[in-house]
Design a protein around this motif. Sequence first.
Motif, PDB file in Angstrom:
ATOM      1  N   VAL A   5      45.269  58.440  35.845  1.00 31.09           N
ATOM      2  CA  VAL A   5      44.917  58.319  34.437  1.00 31.09           C
ATOM      3  C   VAL A   5      46.170  58.586  33.604  1.00 31.09           C
ATOM      4  O   VAL A   5      46.724  59.693  33.658  1.00 31.09           O
ATOM      5  N   GLU A   6      46.585  57.569  32.837  1.00 29.81           N
ATOM      6  CA  GLU A   6      47.771  57.704  31.994  1.00 29.81           C
ATOM      7  C   GLU A   6      47.392  58.217  30.606  1.00 29.81           C
ATOM      8  O   GLU A   6      46.286  57.972  30.123  1.00 29.81           O
ATOM      9  N   SER A   7      48.345  58.874  29.960  1.00 29.82           N
ATOM     10  CA  SER A   7      48.177  59.329  28.584  1.00 29.82           C
ATOM     11  C   SER A   7      49.545  59.436  27.938  1.00 29.82           C
ATOM     12  O   SER A   7      50.572  59.391  28.629  1.00 29.82           O
ATOM     13  N   GLY A   8      49.542  59.575  26.607  1.00 27.33           N
ATOM     14  CA  GLY A   8      50.790  59.809  25.896  1.00 27.33           C
ATOM     15  C   GLY A   8      51.359  58.617  25.159  1.00 27.33           C
ATOM     16  O   GLY A   8      52.367  58.733  24.471  1.00 27.33           O
ATOM     17  N   THR A  91      58.248  47.905  23.992  1.00 28.41           N
ATOM     18  CA  THR A  91      56.828  47.761  23.695  1.00 28.41           C
ATOM     19  C   THR A  91      56.109  47.082  24.856  1.00 28.41           C
ATOM     20  O   THR A  91      56.501  46.001  25.296  1.00 28.41           O
ATOM     21  N   ALA A  92      55.062  47.736  25.350  1.00 30.52           N
ATOM     22  CA  ALA A  92      54.330  47.228  26.508  1.00 30.52           C
ATOM     23  C   ALA A  92      53.181  48.168  26.820  1.00 30.52           C
ATOM     24  O   ALA A  92      53.096  49.274  26.270  1.00 30.52           O
ATOM     25  N   VAL A  93      52.323  47.724  27.719  1.00 26.12           N
ATOM     26  CA  VAL A  93      51.366  48.635  28.338  1.00 26.12           C
ATOM     27  C   VAL A  93      52.044  49.224  29.565  1.00 26.12           C
ATOM     28  O   VAL A  93      52.572  48.485  30.402  1.00 26.12           O
ATOM     29  N   TYR A  94      52.038  50.537  29.645  1.00 25.28           N
ATOM     30  CA  TYR A  94      52.697  51.237  30.739  1.00 25.28           C
ATOM     31  C   TYR A  94      51.648  51.712  31.743  1.00 25.28           C
ATOM     32  O   TYR A  94      50.652  52.334  31.363  1.00 25.28           O
ATOM     33  N   TYR A  95      51.917  51.420  33.003  1.00 28.35           N
ATOM     34  CA  TYR A  95      50.994  51.749  34.080  1.00 28.35           C
ATOM     35  C   TYR A  95      51.641  52.723  35.053  1.00 28.35           C
ATOM     36  O   TYR A  95      52.826  52.606  35.379  1.00 28.35           O
ATOM     37  N   GLN A 116      44.881  52.570  34.468  1.00 27.98           N
ATOM     38  CA  GLN A 116      44.409  51.589  33.490  1.00 27.98           C
ATOM     39  C   GLN A 116      45.466  51.263  32.437  1.00 27.98           C
ATOM     40  O   GLN A 116      45.329  50.278  31.712  1.00 27.98           O
ATOM     41  N   GLY A 117      46.468  52.071  32.336  1.00 29.51           N
ATOM     42  CA  GLY A 117      47.551  51.782  31.408  1.00 29.51           C
ATOM     43  C   GLY A 117      47.417  52.501  30.082  1.00 29.51           C
ATOM     44  O   GLY A 117      46.328  52.885  29.660  1.00 29.51           O
ATOM     45  N   THR A 118      48.561  52.676  29.411  1.00 29.53           N
ATOM     46  CA  THR A 118      48.601  53.248  28.071  1.00 29.53           C
ATOM     47  C   THR A 118      49.576  52.431  27.232  1.00 29.53           C
ATOM     48  O   THR A 118      50.655  52.063  27.707  1.00 29.53           O
TER      49      THR A 118
END
Length: 124
Positions: A5-8, A91-95, A116-118
């Motif tokens: 689980v990603e966050s931040g 800029t991107a979704v980070y996984y 799921q990405g952040t």
Amino acid sequence: QVQLVESGGGLVQAGGSLRLSCAASGRTFNSYAMGWLRQAPGKEREFVAVISASAGIRYYADSVKGRFTISRDNAKNTVDLQMNSLKPEDTAVYYCAADQNLRQIRLGPRYDYWGQGTQVTVSS
């Protein structure tokens, strides 16, 4: 079985910093290499950084070398990505990804586990 689980993530101005965190569940976390990948709109997913199970080896994409730092805490089952001097092209979704083979995280496209990405958005 490992769940990630990603966050931040968030919105930051160019030149700013963000710290991403990935929390992993599972008793075998410290047997996996951990990494970060990202995918920008309209682009393929790309490797960002990877750290070995023992944290003794780290690799970075050339585009982030010197600006991003990957770290892990095997006692807390977390892996972080400190991102400094951010640019709009970050800029991107980070996984977050986990694999028993560090090389697999560098090369992709498949990984044992991923989150799921952040979203990270860097404004100019």
